[in-house]
Design a protein around this motif. Structure first.
Motif, PDB file in Angstrom:
ATOM      1  N   ASP A 343       0.842  -1.207   0.000  1.00 38.01           N
ATOM      2  CA  ASP A 343       0.000   0.000   0.000  1.00 38.01           C
ATOM      3  C   ASP A 343       0.870   1.247   0.000  1.00 38.01           C
ATOM      4  O   ASP A 343       0.567   2.233  -0.671  1.00 38.01           O
ATOM      5  CB  ASP A 343      -0.890   0.050   1.257  1.00 38.01           C
ATOM      6  CG  ASP A 343      -2.076  -0.894   1.153  1.00 38.01           C
ATOM      7  OD1 ASP A 343      -2.330  -1.407   0.056  1.00 38.01           O
ATOM      8  OD2 ASP A 343      -2.746  -1.109   2.188  1.00 38.01           O
ATOM      9  N   LEU A 344       1.946   1.196   0.788  1.00 38.47           N
ATOM     10  CA  LEU A 344       2.810   2.376   0.871  1.00 38.47           C
ATOM     11  C   LEU A 344       3.478   2.645  -0.486  1.00 38.47           C
ATOM     12  O   LEU A 344       3.557   3.809  -0.932  1.00 38.47           O
ATOM     13  CB  LEU A 344       3.876   2.176   1.959  1.00 38.47           C
ATOM     14  CG  LEU A 344       4.680   3.426   2.288  1.00 38.47           C
ATOM     15  CD1 LEU A 344       3.794   4.519   2.906  1.00 38.47           C
ATOM     16  CD2 LEU A 344       5.823   3.107   3.252  1.00 38.47           C
ATOM     17  N   CYS A 345       3.896   1.593  -1.150  1.00 36.90           N
ATOM     18  CA  CYS A 345       4.506   1.776  -2.481  1.00 36.90           C
ATOM     19  C   CYS A 345       3.495   2.370  -3.457  1.00 36.90           C
ATOM     20  O   CYS A 345       3.828   3.252  -4.254  1.00 36.90           O
ATOM     21  CB  CYS A 345       5.040   0.452  -3.019  1.00 36.90           C
ATOM     22  SG  CYS A 345       6.540  -0.058  -2.162  1.00 36.90           S
ATOM     23  N   LEU A 346       2.252   1.900  -3.365  1.00 37.87           N
ATOM     24  CA  LEU A 346       1.217   2.443  -4.257  1.00 37.87           C
ATOM     25  C   LEU A 346       0.959   3.906  -3.943  1.00 37.87           C
ATOM     26  O   LEU A 346       0.833   4.748  -4.845  1.00 37.87           O
ATOM     27  CB  LEU A 346      -0.090   1.662  -4.087  1.00 37.87           C
ATOM     28  CG  LEU A 346      -0.187   0.382  -4.896  1.00 37.87           C
ATOM     29  CD1 LEU A 346      -1.554  -0.245  -4.711  1.00 37.87           C
ATOM     30  CD2 LEU A 346       0.084   0.661  -6.382  1.00 37.87           C
ATOM     31  N   TYR A 347       0.907   4.199  -2.651  1.00 37.26           N
ATOM     32  CA  TYR A 347       0.704   5.582  -2.228  1.00 37.26           C
ATOM     33  C   TYR A 347       1.834   6.472  -2.770  1.00 37.26           C
ATOM     34  O   TYR A 347       1.593   7.549  -3.322  1.00 37.26           O
ATOM     35  CB  TYR A 347       0.650   5.649  -0.689  1.00 37.26           C
ATOM     36  CG  TYR A 347       0.675   7.054  -0.138  1.00 37.26           C
ATOM     37  CD1 TYR A 347      -0.463   7.866  -0.182  1.00 37.26           C
ATOM     38  CD2 TYR A 347       1.840   7.587   0.422  1.00 37.26           C
ATOM     39  CE1 TYR A 347      -0.433   9.166   0.308  1.00 37.26           C
ATOM     40  CE2 TYR A 347       1.877   8.872   0.918  1.00 37.26           C
ATOM     41  CZ  TYR A 347       0.736   9.667   0.855  1.00 37.26           C
ATOM     42  OH  TYR A 347       0.774  10.957   1.336  1.00 37.26           O
ATOM     43  N   ALA A 352       3.740  10.656  -4.881  1.00 32.04           N
ATOM     44  CA  ALA A 352       5.073  11.247  -5.091  1.00 32.04           C
ATOM     45  C   ALA A 352       5.603  10.961  -6.502  1.00 32.04           C
ATOM     46  O   ALA A 352       6.623  11.508  -6.897  1.00 32.04           O
ATOM     47  CB  ALA A 352       6.052  10.670  -4.059  1.00 32.04           C
ATOM     48  N   HIS A 353       4.896  10.118  -7.212  1.00 33.60           N
ATOM     49  CA  HIS A 353       5.348   9.706  -8.547  1.00 33.60           C
ATOM     50  C   HIS A 353       6.764   9.122  -8.503  1.00 33.60           C
ATOM     51  O   HIS A 353       7.616   9.433  -9.336  1.00 33.60           O
ATOM     52  CB  HIS A 353       5.258  10.872  -9.553  1.00 33.60           C
ATOM     53  CG  HIS A 353       3.855  11.330  -9.771  1.00 33.60           C
ATOM     54  ND1 HIS A 353       3.527  12.550 -10.302  1.00 33.60           N
ATOM     55  CD2 HIS A 353       2.681  10.725  -9.496  1.00 33.60           C
ATOM     56  CE1 HIS A 353       2.212  12.686 -10.351  1.00 33.60           C
ATOM     57  NE2 HIS A 353       1.683  11.579  -9.860  1.00 33.60           N
ATOM     58  N   VAL A 354       6.961   8.268  -7.515  1.00 38.42           N
ATOM     59  CA  VAL A 354       8.221   7.534  -7.407  1.00 38.42           C
ATOM     60  C   VAL A 354       7.859   6.046  -7.314  1.00 38.42           C
ATOM     61  O   VAL A 354       7.005   5.675  -6.500  1.00 38.42           O
ATOM     62  CB  VAL A 354       9.015   7.945  -6.142  1.00 38.42           C
ATOM     63  CG1 VAL A 354      10.283   7.102  -6.012  1.00 38.42           C
ATOM     64  CG2 VAL A 354       9.358   9.430  -6.177  1.00 38.42           C
ATOM     65  N   SER A 355       8.487   5.237  -8.164  1.00 39.89           N
ATOM     66  CA  SER A 355       8.162   3.803  -8.081  1.00 39.89           C
ATOM     67  C   SER A 355       9.232   3.060  -7.283  1.00 39.89           C
ATOM     68  O   SER A 355      10.436   3.251  -7.471  1.00 39.89           O
ATOM     69  CB  SER A 355       8.006   3.180  -9.469  1.00 39.89           C
ATOM     70  OG  SER A 355       9.230   3.071 -10.116  1.00 39.89           O
ATOM     71  N   LEU A 356       8.756   2.240  -6.366  1.00 39.30           N
ATOM     72  CA  LEU A 356       9.592   1.444  -5.462  1.00 39.30           C
ATOM     73  C   LEU A 356       8.982   0.042  -5.446  1.00 39.30           C
ATOM     74  O   LEU A 356       7.897  -0.157  -5.992  1.00 39.30           O
ATOM     75  CB  LEU A 356       9.560   2.049  -4.053  1.00 39.30           C
ATOM     76  CG  LEU A 356      10.017   3.516  -3.972  1.00 39.30           C
ATOM     77  CD1 LEU A 356       9.364   4.220  -2.792  1.00 39.30           C
ATOM     78  CD2 LEU A 356      11.524   3.605  -3.873  1.00 39.30           C
ATOM     79  N   VAL A 357       9.632  -0.903  -4.797  1.00 38.95           N
ATOM     80  CA  VAL A 357       9.029  -2.242  -4.739  1.00 38.95           C
ATOM     81  C   VAL A 357       8.805  -2.635  -3.284  1.00 38.95           C
ATOM     82  O   VAL A 357       9.708  -2.504  -2.448  1.00 38.95           O
ATOM     83  CB  VAL A 357       9.928  -3.320  -5.406  1.00 38.95           C
ATOM     84  CG1 VAL A 357       9.146  -4.617  -5.582  1.00 38.95           C
ATOM     85  CG2 VAL A 357      10.467  -2.854  -6.739  1.00 38.95           C
ATOM     86  N   SER A 358       7.617  -3.144  -3.021  1.00 38.21           N
ATOM     87  CA  SER A 358       7.291  -3.606  -1.669  1.00 38.21           C
ATOM     88  C   SER A 358       8.218  -4.754  -1.269  1.00 38.21           C
ATOM     89  O   SER A 358       8.603  -5.579  -2.098  1.00 38.21           O
ATOM     90  CB  SER A 358       5.835  -4.081  -1.666  1.00 38.21           C
ATOM     91  OG  SER A 358       5.643  -5.029  -0.654  1.00 38.21           O
ATOM     92  N   GLY A 359       8.539  -4.806   0.029  1.00 38.43           N
ATOM     93  CA  GLY A 359       9.450  -5.848   0.515  1.00 38.43           C
ATOM     94  C   GLY A 359       8.825  -7.228   0.555  1.00 38.43           C
ATOM     95  O   GLY A 359       9.539  -8.224   0.716  1.00 38.43           O
ATOM     96  N   GLU A 360       7.525  -7.298   0.410  1.00 33.79           N
ATOM     97  CA  GLU A 360       6.844  -8.576   0.591  1.00 33.79           C
ATOM     98  C   GLU A 360       7.395  -9.677  -0.335  1.00 33.79           C
ATOM     99  O   GLU A 360       7.703 -10.775   0.107  1.00 33.79           O
ATOM    100  CB  GLU A 360       5.363  -8.380   0.346  1.00 33.79           C
ATOM    101  CG  GLU A 360       4.576  -9.562   0.798  1.00 33.79           C
ATOM    102  CD  GLU A 360       3.119  -9.210   1.017  1.00 33.79           C
ATOM    103  OE1 GLU A 360       2.725  -8.062   0.718  1.00 33.79           O
ATOM    104  OE2 GLU A 360       2.406 -10.098   1.478  1.00 33.79           O
TER     105      GLU A 360
END
Ligand code: GLU
Length: 394
Positions: A343-347, A352-360
């Motif tokens: 959810d935080l990555c989607l947020y 912020a228009h920054v793509s990251l990857v969830s740790g899951e």
């Protein structure tokens, strides 16, 4: 209609590639997304390597199927590299060149695993390890390292995880996603546990070898007694900025190299001929460009670390290699609608228009992965946007 196999239905999509695809879609729609999700050098493949590929085309000799395991001169150059840089003695017939290190690993699991065979995976781990073990009908057994230990599971954890069904152990060093580097001492402790279990194959993923900020890269296969049971995985994508060329390779015990060759012969025939010629250029030319890229990552690491430290509620350690940070962001769970790292990555993508990857997908749901293989300007902007977006949650 539901015609898909159970195997493919059970398989998760690659979390790294899924996030990258999402960011790409947004960019195509005109949104100014900064992509820090994919582990992909932002540098162009060095010019002399490009020239190597062009020369191969001009030679008019490389349009037919290459040998399944790769051209002999490339495998000889890899064998030399293993000797020179890693103190490993794999002959050319023990080397298989594949479509990226990912295929190298897939070949090994398909060649090695019977249904129910266990593979011990050092966690946090690269997303594709578990998917590929499961594709080969193996069972993943995770041993998890905590942030306070640089995310490195201990030799005691390895020992406790071994059962009569254990067929293989896999880890990466420098590690994707944590950037941790297993020291000689760590690897000797691991080797000492494994010495009592000669039938367990060790798969050592060294794709980030050239991006190491602590100096010494140690291959576990070079530790006494380990070579004959170790598959050393490497490739050109990260160290030579050649992600799209898809050239990975293994050095392995002969019986396993031959089996990987058999799998590959049925699935892809061989790796692209021209890409192999480019890879040969990369390996045999001076490696200045790789050193310069590693130096740039070194400076970016310092920059990102300083900026991350300023963000309240984020706990990050200093990675020793690769080009990732893997901070704990769990203090933001429960704020507004954010339940977890996904959810935080989607947020952060939306806000912020920054793509990251969830740790899951990497085995640590409290964290997220940030790739700093991006320009310093982009990193500064991205971290500023992340900081502002997170402030809105507090
Ligand atoms: N290995 C890179 C990463 O972790 C590329 C994407 C992938 O193959 O997973 O981002």
């Amino acid at each position: 209609m539901d015609l898909l196999s159970e195997r493919i239905k059970a398989m998760s999509e690659s979390a790294t590639l899924a996030m990258a695809a999402r960011a790409r879609e947004m960019k195509q729609k005109g949104v100014d997304v900064i992509g820090l999700s994919l582990g992909e050098p932002d540098f162009k493949t060095p010019k002399h390597i490009q020239e190597g590929a062009k020369a191969a085309i001009d030679e008019q000799k490389y349009f037919a199927y290459p040998p399944v395991n790769g051209y002999l001169d490339l495998r000889e150059a890899i064998s030399e590299k293993f000797k020179r840089e890693n103190h490993l003695n794999y002959t050319a017939s023990q080397i298989v060149v594949s479509n990226g290190a990912k295929q190298s690993i897939a070949n090994i699991f398909l060649a090695l695993l019977n249904p129910g065979d266990e593979v011990i995976i050092y966690s946090p781990f690269w997303v594709s390890y578990s998917a590929l073990v499961e594709l080969a009908e193996g069972k993943c057994v995770f041993i998890k390292g905590a942030l306070k230990d640089d995310f490195k599971a201990s030799a005691a954890q390895l020992k406790a995880a071994i059962t009569p069904k254990t067929k293989a152990v896999i880890f990466s060093s420098p590690c994707n996603p944590t950037g941790s580097v297993f020291s000689r001492g760590d690897l000797e402790a691991m080797a000492s546990v494994l010495s009592a279990h000669p039938n367990i194959v060790v798969i050592s993923d060294e794709i980030y070898e050239l991006i190491n900020f602590v100096g010494e890269h140690v291959s576990i296969g070079s530790i006494a007694g380990m070579q004959d049971r170790t598959v050393t995985v490497n490739g050109f994508a990260k160290g030579f900025a050649m992600t799209g060329w898809r050239v990975g390779y293994i050095g392995a015990p002969l019986w396993l190299a031959q089996a990987a060759n058999k799998v590959q012969g049925q699935i892809t025939s061989a790796n692209c001929s021209i890409a192999q010629r480019a890879a040969l250029t990369a390996l045999t030319a001076p490696q200045q460009a790789s050193k310069e890229m590693a130096n740039a990552y070194y400076h970016r690491r310092a920059l990102v670390y300083e900026l991350l430290k300023e963000i309240p509620g984020i706990e990050a350690n200093m990675p020793q290699g690769a080009f990732y940070f893997f901070p704990d962001v769990s203090s933001y769970f429960g704020k507004k609608d954010i339940k977890d790292s996904a959810d935080l990555c989607l947020y952060l993508l939306e806000e912020a228009h920054v793509s990251l990857v969830s740790g899951e997908g990497f085995g640590e749901p409290n964290c997220l992965r940030l790739s700093y293989a991006a320009s310093e300007d982009d990193l500064r902007t991205a971290l500023e946007r992340i900081t502002n977006a997170l402030k809105k949650l507090i």
